[in-house]
Design a protein around this motif. Structure first.
Motif, PDB file in Angstrom:
ATOM      1  N   SER A   1      11.310  10.727   9.013  1.00 41.65           N
ATOM      2  CA  SER A   1      12.326   9.778   8.949  1.00 41.65           C
ATOM      3  C   SER A   1      12.320   8.905   7.633  1.00 41.65           C
ATOM      4  N   CYS A   2      11.302   8.955   6.899  1.00 37.34           N
ATOM      5  CA  CYS A   2      11.402   8.203   5.737  1.00 37.34           C
ATOM      6  C   CYS A   2      11.496   9.238   4.706  1.00 37.34           C
ATOM      7  N   PHE A   3      11.049  10.460   4.669  1.00 39.90           N
ATOM      8  CA  PHE A   3      11.124  11.366   3.659  1.00 39.90           C
ATOM      9  C   PHE A   3      12.076  12.421   3.643  1.00 39.90           C
ATOM     10  N   ILE A   4      12.465  12.768   4.739  1.00 39.51           N
ATOM     11  CA  ILE A   4      13.669  13.882   4.798  1.00 39.51           C
ATOM     12  C   ILE A   4      14.610  13.727   4.150  1.00 39.51           C
ATOM     13  N   GLN A   5      15.187  12.566   3.850  1.00 39.93           N
ATOM     14  CA  GLN A   5      16.247  12.169   2.931  1.00 39.93           C
ATOM     15  C   GLN A   5      15.766  11.869   1.519  1.00 39.93           C
ATOM     16  N   SER A   6      14.409  12.148   1.087  1.00 40.68           N
ATOM     17  CA  SER A   6      14.113  11.766  -0.020  1.00 40.68           C
ATOM     18  C   SER A   6      13.446  12.917  -0.645  1.00 40.68           C
ATOM     19  N   THR A   7      13.784  14.119  -0.246  1.00 41.76           N
ATOM     20  CA  THR A   7      13.383  15.535  -0.755  1.00 41.76           C
ATOM     21  C   THR A   7      13.951  15.604  -2.043  1.00 41.76           C
TER      22      THR A   7
ATOM     23  N   GLY B   1       3.148  -2.156  -4.879  1.00 42.97           N
ATOM     24  CA  GLY B   1       3.016  -3.092  -3.794  1.00 42.97           C
ATOM     25  C   GLY B   1       3.076  -2.397  -2.581  1.00 42.97           C
ATOM     26  N   ARG B   2       2.078  -1.310  -2.381  1.00 43.12           N
ATOM     27  CA  ARG B   2       2.005  -0.611  -1.129  1.00 43.12           C
ATOM     28  C   ARG B   2       3.198   0.437  -0.871  1.00 43.12           C
ATOM     29  N   TYR B   3       4.291   0.300  -1.800  1.00 50.05           N
ATOM     30  CA  TYR B   3       5.516   0.986  -1.650  1.00 50.05           C
ATOM     31  C   TYR B   3       5.672   2.065  -2.611  1.00 50.05           C
ATOM     32  N   PHE B   4       6.192   3.251  -2.345  1.00 50.47           N
ATOM     33  CA  PHE B   4       6.657   4.285  -3.195  1.00 50.47           C
ATOM     34  C   PHE B   4       7.825   3.969  -3.718  1.00 50.47           C
ATOM     35  N   ILE B   5       8.507   3.900  -4.981  1.00 48.98           N
ATOM     36  CA  ILE B   5       9.766   3.694  -5.372  1.00 48.98           C
ATOM     37  C   ILE B   5      10.373   5.116  -5.867  1.00 48.98           C
TER      38      ILE B   5
ATOM     39  N   LEU C   1      14.993   4.140  -3.530  1.00 49.32           N
ATOM     40  CA  LEU C   1      14.239   3.860  -2.012  1.00 49.32           C
ATOM     41  C   LEU C   1      12.869   3.146  -2.203  1.00 49.32           C
ATOM     42  N   LEU C   2      12.692   2.302  -1.430  1.00 53.11           N
ATOM     43  CA  LEU C   2      11.354   1.523  -1.199  1.00 53.11           C
ATOM     44  C   LEU C   2      10.667   2.310  -0.067  1.00 53.11           C
ATOM     45  N   ILE C   3       9.744   2.949  -0.162  1.00 51.36           N
ATOM     46  CA  ILE C   3       8.937   3.390   1.045  1.00 51.36           C
ATOM     47  C   ILE C   3       7.772   3.157   1.359  1.00 51.36           C
TER      48      ILE C   3
ATOM     49  N   PHE D   1       2.400   3.145   4.875  1.00 56.50           N
ATOM     50  CA  PHE D   1       1.428   2.607   5.617  1.00 56.50           C
ATOM     51  C   PHE D   1       1.855   1.678   6.597  1.00 56.50           C
ATOM     52  N   THR D   2       3.149   1.253   6.425  1.00 52.37           N
ATOM     53  CA  THR D   2       3.690   0.406   7.684  1.00 52.37           C
ATOM     54  C   THR D   2       5.123   1.366   8.197  1.00 52.37           C
ATOM     55  N   ARG D   3       5.533   2.279   7.574  1.00 50.37           N
ATOM     56  CA  ARG D   3       6.807   3.044   7.808  1.00 50.37           C
ATOM     57  C   ARG D   3       7.963   2.139   7.655  1.00 50.37           C
ATOM     58  N   ILE D   4       7.722   1.301   6.642  1.00 47.46           N
ATOM     59  CA  ILE D   4       9.006   0.668   6.355  1.00 47.46           C
ATOM     60  C   ILE D   4       9.601   1.277   5.338  1.00 47.46           C
ATOM     61  N   LYS D   5      11.055   1.316   5.395  1.00 49.80           N
ATOM     62  CA  LYS D   5      11.875   1.882   4.305  1.00 49.80           C
ATOM     63  C   LYS D   5      13.129   1.006   3.899  1.00 49.80           C
TER      64      LYS D   5
END
Length: 376
Positions: free
Chosen positions: A102-108, A117-121, A130-132, A135-139
């Motif tokens: 759900s987080c990465f399929i649109q990020s390919t 800050g624990r996020y991948f930018i 996209l801020l993903i 560890f918490t599944r927040i996007k």
């Protein structure tokens, strides 16, 4: 049991030949062994097994997130244009697969920028960031309407910081715009972007870091300033001395560690960088001849972190760990104690076939915070 996961065990548990109680509760040392073998997705489901597992998971997950152990983010490409992201621990020789479709399929097709800050930018093809948070599944999706980012280029660097004791956040990025580069800041409190400019004699901003609840920036002329989030301006320090020469953007990093603000300059063809401490008492750069009880972690042209007491996590003090990407990423340790010492470190074995690239270091314990009241 590793130091970072020391948990008080129930009575009458030894970890060997333990009998499961009649209520099917497992001793926590056994749960710890199970949890260490799980990927992130499995850990999310771990807490749903029963009350006993949920209580253990609450403590395990908190300690896991606050661990200062460095992780390496990898991306692998394989058949059917599919890509897979993994986080690798060198000391544990383990890859954690990120299966969050759900987080990465649109990020390919997105370009990885940085970990902060624990996020991948990531920079998406539709001119958004996209801020993903794996560890918490927040996007979070931050749209860009005031300027256009060229998709074939990534932002050189990005920083995500939260308001002190708040969930409001600030996203700072340096973007390639045609032939120029600009410093752009997004604030969630007003949902808007602002482009910062500097005077020609100060140079262009090439890097930034949060230090003592303020965002410090450095220019290609080694001038250092503080970002004013209230008035879209930069207040530069009146430094009495700066390193000579213009500093290319791809090799200059501001790093904070042990209440020190450091500038790290990776000199061309020299794997041991020049490291300077900003001495606020004399307002000058002080070149360091040793890092002492600090290790640097650098991913070429991606990011740079500093870690104190690295021996605790299986790394060597007074050293720099450098990761290259092609053709398969490797990590090399260079020592200040013995400048001739170079040690290649084995990375976790890939969990899937295909081409593998190291995108950068991730320190999951970091959550940078800014204090608006400290900005003049």
């Amino acid at each position: 049991m590793p130091k970072e996961y020391q948990i008080k065990l129930p009575h009458n548990t030894t970890g060997k030949n333990v009998k499961v109680e009649e209520n099917c509760e497992l001793p926590w040392d056994v749960l710890h062994i199970i949890a260490k073998r799980l990927d992130f997705d499995d850990l999310f489901h771990f807490a749903g097994v029963c009350t006993n597992w949920r209580a253990f998971h609450k403590i395990y997950w908190r300690n896991f997130l606050t661990s200062q152990k460095p992780l390496l983010l990898h991306k692998s490409y394989h058949g059917n244009n599919q890509s897979l992201y993994t986080l690798g621990s060198i000391s544990d020789q383990k890859d954690y697969c990120l299966k969050m479709k759900s987080c990465f399929i649109q990020s390919t097709k997105a370009i990885y920028v940085s970990s902060s800050g624990r996020y991948f930018i990531m920079l998406a093809h539709d001119n958004s960031f996209l801020l993903i948070n794996p560890f918490t599944r927040i996007k979070k999706v931050i749209n860009v309407s005031t300027f256009e980012v060229k998709f074939q280029y990534s932002a050189n660097n990005a920083l995500l910081a939260f308001g002190k004791s708040s969930e409001e956040f600030v996203l700072v990025v340096i973007c390639d715009l045609n032939v120029s580069r600009s410093l752009n800041v997004y604030q969630s409190r007003n949902c808007g972007w602002v482009t910062y400019s500097t005077m020609e004699n100060q140079g262009r901003v090439v890097n930034f870091v949060v230090f003592q609840y303020k965002i410090y920036v450095i220019t290609d002329k080694a001038n250092i300033g503080v970002l004013n989030l209230n008035s879209a301006s930069i207040k530069f320090l009146e430094l009495k001395s700066t390193p000579r020469g213009r500093i290319p953007a791809y090799r200059c990093w501001l790093v904070c560690c042990d209440e020190q603000l450091l500038m790290v300059d990776f000199i061309r063809n020299n794997m041991l960088p020049n490291v300077y401490k900003i001495d606020f008492s004399t307002m000058s750069y002080v070149k360091l001849e040793t890092l002492g009880d600090i290790a640097l972690f650098y991913a070429t042209c991606r990011n740079c972190y500093a870690l104190s007491d690295p021996n605790r996590w299986g790394y060597q003090s007074n050293s720099v760990y450098i990761v290259d990407s092609p053709p398969y990423p490797k990590c090399t340790m260079y020592s200040w104690d013995d400048k001739k010492l170079q040690k290649d470190i084995t990375l976790p074995s890939p969990t899937s076939p295909g081409r593998h690239f190291a995108l950068g270091w991730s320190f999951r314990h970091l959550r940078d915070e800014v204090d608006y009241s400290l900005v003049e």
